[in-house]
Write a protein that holds these residues in place. Structure first.
Motif, PDB file in Angstrom:
ATOM      1  N   ARG A  84       6.892   8.195   3.445  1.00  0.00           N
ATOM      2  CA  ARG A  84       6.397   8.722   2.973  1.00  0.00           C
ATOM      3  C   ARG A  84       5.991   8.658   1.951  1.00  0.00           C
ATOM      4  NH1 ARG A  84       8.974  11.842  -1.874  1.00  0.00           N
ATOM      5  NH2 ARG A  84      10.179  10.223  -2.078  1.00  0.00           N
ATOM      6  N   LEU A  85       4.286   9.637   1.761  1.00  0.00           N
ATOM      7  CA  LEU A  85       3.134   9.083   1.313  1.00  0.00           C
ATOM      8  C   LEU A  85       3.396  10.495   0.096  1.00  0.00           C
ATOM      9  CD1 LEU A  85       0.892   8.667   4.454  1.00  0.00           C
ATOM     10  CD2 LEU A  85       2.258   6.786   2.320  1.00  0.00           C
ATOM     11  N   ASN A  86       4.310  10.445  -1.271  1.00  0.00           N
ATOM     12  CA  ASN A  86       3.828  11.393  -2.111  1.00  0.00           C
ATOM     13  C   ASN A  86       2.872  10.920  -3.411  1.00  0.00           C
ATOM     14  OD1 ASN A  86       5.862   9.109  -2.471  1.00  0.00           O
ATOM     15  ND2 ASN A  86       6.650  10.107  -4.402  1.00  0.00           N
ATOM     16  N   GLY A  87       2.956  11.512  -3.830  1.00  0.00           N
ATOM     17  CA  GLY A  87       1.681  12.181  -4.832  1.00  0.00           C
ATOM     18  C   GLY A  87       0.141  11.275  -4.086  1.00  0.00           C
ATOM     19  N   ALA A  88       0.121  10.628  -5.144  1.00  0.00           N
ATOM     20  CA  ALA A  88      -1.069   9.867  -5.070  1.00  0.00           C
ATOM     21  C   ALA A  88      -0.746   8.392  -4.572  1.00  0.00           C
ATOM     22  CB  ALA A  88      -1.860   9.365  -6.584  1.00  0.00           C
ATOM     23  N   ILE A 136       0.925  -1.269   0.212  1.00  0.00           N
ATOM     24  CA  ILE A 136      -0.113  -0.227  -0.022  1.00  0.00           C
ATOM     25  C   ILE A 136       0.780   1.596   0.184  1.00  0.00           C
ATOM     26  CG2 ILE A 136      -0.356   0.031   2.318  1.00  0.00           C
ATOM     27  CD1 ILE A 136      -3.162   0.545  -0.289  1.00  0.00           C
ATOM     28  N   TYR A 137       1.631   1.128   0.544  1.00  0.00           N
ATOM     29  CA  TYR A 137       2.876   2.500   0.887  1.00  0.00           C
ATOM     30  C   TYR A 137       3.705   2.661  -0.424  1.00  0.00           C
ATOM     31  CZ  TYR A 137       5.593  -1.529   2.403  1.00  0.00           C
ATOM     32  OH  TYR A 137       6.457  -2.277   1.834  1.00  0.00           O
ATOM     33  N   CYS A 138       3.769   2.106  -1.549  1.00  0.00           N
ATOM     34  CA  CYS A 138       4.746   1.812  -2.518  1.00  0.00           C
ATOM     35  C   CYS A 138       4.932   3.046  -3.227  1.00  0.00           C
ATOM     36  CB  CYS A 138       4.448   0.672  -3.723  1.00  0.00           C
ATOM     37  SG  CYS A 138       6.045   0.558  -4.710  1.00  0.00           S
ATOM     38  N   TYR A 139       6.292   3.839  -3.438  1.00  0.00           N
ATOM     39  CA  TYR A 139       6.774   4.453  -4.172  1.00  0.00           C
ATOM     40  C   TYR A 139       6.558   4.650  -5.648  1.00  0.00           C
ATOM     41  CZ  TYR A 139      11.299   2.974  -5.131  1.00  0.00           C
ATOM     42  OH  TYR A 139      12.053   1.575  -5.153  1.00  0.00           O
ATOM     43  N   ALA A 140       6.757   3.204  -6.013  1.00  0.00           N
ATOM     44  CA  ALA A 140       6.684   3.236  -7.594  1.00  0.00           C
ATOM     45  C   ALA A 140       5.218   3.493  -8.041  1.00  0.00           C
ATOM     46  CB  ALA A 140       7.387   1.682  -7.730  1.00  0.00           C
ATOM     47  N   ARG A 141       3.673   3.498  -7.622  1.00  0.00           N
ATOM     48  CA  ARG A 141       2.425   3.874  -7.521  1.00  0.00           C
ATOM     49  C   ARG A 141       2.965   4.843  -8.344  1.00  0.00           C
ATOM     50  NH1 ARG A 141      -1.109   0.607  -5.479  1.00  0.00           N
ATOM     51  NH2 ARG A 141      -0.713  -0.871  -3.427  1.00  0.00           N
ATOM     52  N   ASN A 142       2.948   5.635  -7.973  1.00  0.00           N
ATOM     53  CA  ASN A 142       3.186   7.153  -8.973  1.00  0.00           C
ATOM     54  C   ASN A 142       3.367   7.214 -10.600  1.00  0.00           C
ATOM     55  OD1 ASN A 142       1.958   8.884  -7.571  1.00  0.00           O
ATOM     56  ND2 ASN A 142       4.201   8.789  -5.723  1.00  0.00           N
ATOM     57  N   SER A 143       5.034   5.787 -10.446  1.00  0.00           N
ATOM     58  CA  SER A 143       4.930   5.879 -12.039  1.00  0.00           C
ATOM     59  C   SER A 143       3.857   5.690 -13.244  1.00  0.00           C
ATOM     60  CB  SER A 143       6.857   5.073 -11.341  1.00  0.00           C
ATOM     61  OG  SER A 143       5.816   3.113 -11.899  1.00  0.00           O
ATOM     62  N   HIS A 144       3.062   4.296 -12.402  1.00  0.00           N
ATOM     63  CA  HIS A 144       1.794   3.934 -13.352  1.00  0.00           C
ATOM     64  C   HIS A 144       1.874   4.711 -13.653  1.00  0.00           C
ATOM     65  CE1 HIS A 144       1.399  -0.063 -14.058  1.00  0.00           C
ATOM     66  NE2 HIS A 144       0.197  -0.531 -14.013  1.00  0.00           N
TER      67      HIS A 144
END
Length: 357
Positions: A266-270, A83-91
């Motif tokens: 840290r919860l960046n972006g979406a 749920i915390y994955c920073y890579a989510r934003n890259s999608h």
């Protein structure tokens, strides 16, 4: 679909809007009522594997505080669903959502091994560790079907090129034969992520990952075969796993890890929106407390973009975490060293075999 429904087996509970797209998708109440009347579910559905064919595969990492200069990601998106994955934003760059799309729309770079071989044979390329994977897990469930990570490891071995691996999946042991050969030439280092010693916590934070017991077993088996392992106790989330720093460090040390590293979430972006909705469903009794403590570590915000600080946090809570990390390193890792990899062999193997001239 009831908006209060918790999608078991998935991390994100929604598909937030993609900031790069002009149009927004809205699920209307009348449509939801129609679906309910018809007995149909508007849930996340099955994972889809979508082939893509990029022109390059080795990516330059320009961020100065992530500990790598080059990365290679055979897959974009990740079914693990952390749920915390920073890579989510890259999608979002691919036209998808950072939420459920990230977990259910997996882009498969089928030409990754071919592109890697071309890169390593290039006259202009000088050996430097390439990390599998700096973004999404190279041993996620897709690897069982496509074997792209294994094919890339075969290329690294053929050209005697150093490679790092980041994963939280015990599936890495399926490639133990290649890893042992790479380690014999000091060409591989493995980073295994351990986020909690509690299976209950693991299941809700990282729903489709290997169990903690299997990850510790992977550390032990890799270490027993002289394959250096760094344990990544990351991310540390105040109010969820921050009390586990010392027990986790002891556990990975007992199983043979040579070092460990950590980050403060840290919860960046979406991810801020995705995480906030998730925790109000998964841990409603402590949602506000956890979100407030995360913000305390980042100057009052869920995100922090300052290089050198963004991944470690600051303030009282972050300082307490840092102090526990220092204590853990003194107690459990005092005489352990994670070795540097060998960049000197590759030049002789540019053509795929040892050059005699």
């Amino acid at each position: 679909m009831n908006p209060d429904t918790f999608h078991k087996g998935r991390g994100a509970q929604q598909n937030p809007d993609n900031k790069f797209l002009e149009h927004r998708y809205e699920t209307r109440d009348d449509f939801l009522e129609y679906m309910q009347a018809e007995g149909e579910d508007l849930g996340p559905g099955k994972t889809q594997y979508l082939p893509i064919f990029p022109k390059t595969i080795v990516n330059k990492v320009t961020s100065p505080d992530v500990g790598m200069n080059w990365s290679l990601n055979p897959y974009q998106g990740c079914e693990h669903g952390c749920i915390y994955c920073y890579a989510r934003n890259s999608h979002e760059y691919w036209g998808y959502s950072a939420g459920l799309d990230f977990e259910t729309r997996i882009l498969v770079k089928e030409n990754a091994p071919k592109l890697l071989e071309e890169k390593l044979r290039s006259k202009n390329w000088k050996a430097e560790t390439i990390v599998l994977s700096g973004n999404t897990d190279c041993y996620q469930p897709a690897e069982e079907k496509f074997r792209l990570t294994r094919a890339c490891l075969e290329i690294f071995l053929k050209y005697r090129h150093p490679v790092g691996i980041i994963t939280k999946n015990s599936r890495i042991l399926q490639d133990l034969d290649l890893l042992k050969e790479l380690a014999a030439h000091n060409l591989v280092g493995v980073n295994i992520s351990v986020t909690s010693l509690s299976e209950k916590t693991r299941r809700i934070l990282e729903p489709r990952t290997a169990t903690i017991a299997r990850r510790l077993q992977a550390i032990q088996e890799l270490s027993a075969n002289n394959i250096p392992v760094n344990a990544m106790l990351a991310p540390i989330i105040p109010g969820i796993n921050s009390h586990e720093v010392l027990p986790m460090a002891k556990a990975v040390a007992d199983h043979g890890a040579r070092s460990f590293s950590f980050t403060v979430v840290r919860l960046n972006g979406a991810i801020g929106q995705i995480f906030s909705e998730w925790i109000r469903k998964a841990m409603p009794d402590r949602a506000d407390k956890v979100l407030h403590q995360i913000a305390e570590c980042h100057g009052g915000s869920l995100n922090d973009s300052r290089f050198g600080i963004r991944n470690k946090g600051d303030g009282i809570l972050a300082t307490q975490i840092h102090d526990m990390v220092k204590l853990a390193k003194r107690q459990y890792f005092r005489d352990r060293v994670f070795p540097p990899l060998d960049n000197s062999l590759h030049q002789q193997y540019k053509k795929g075999q040892l050059s005699l001239f």
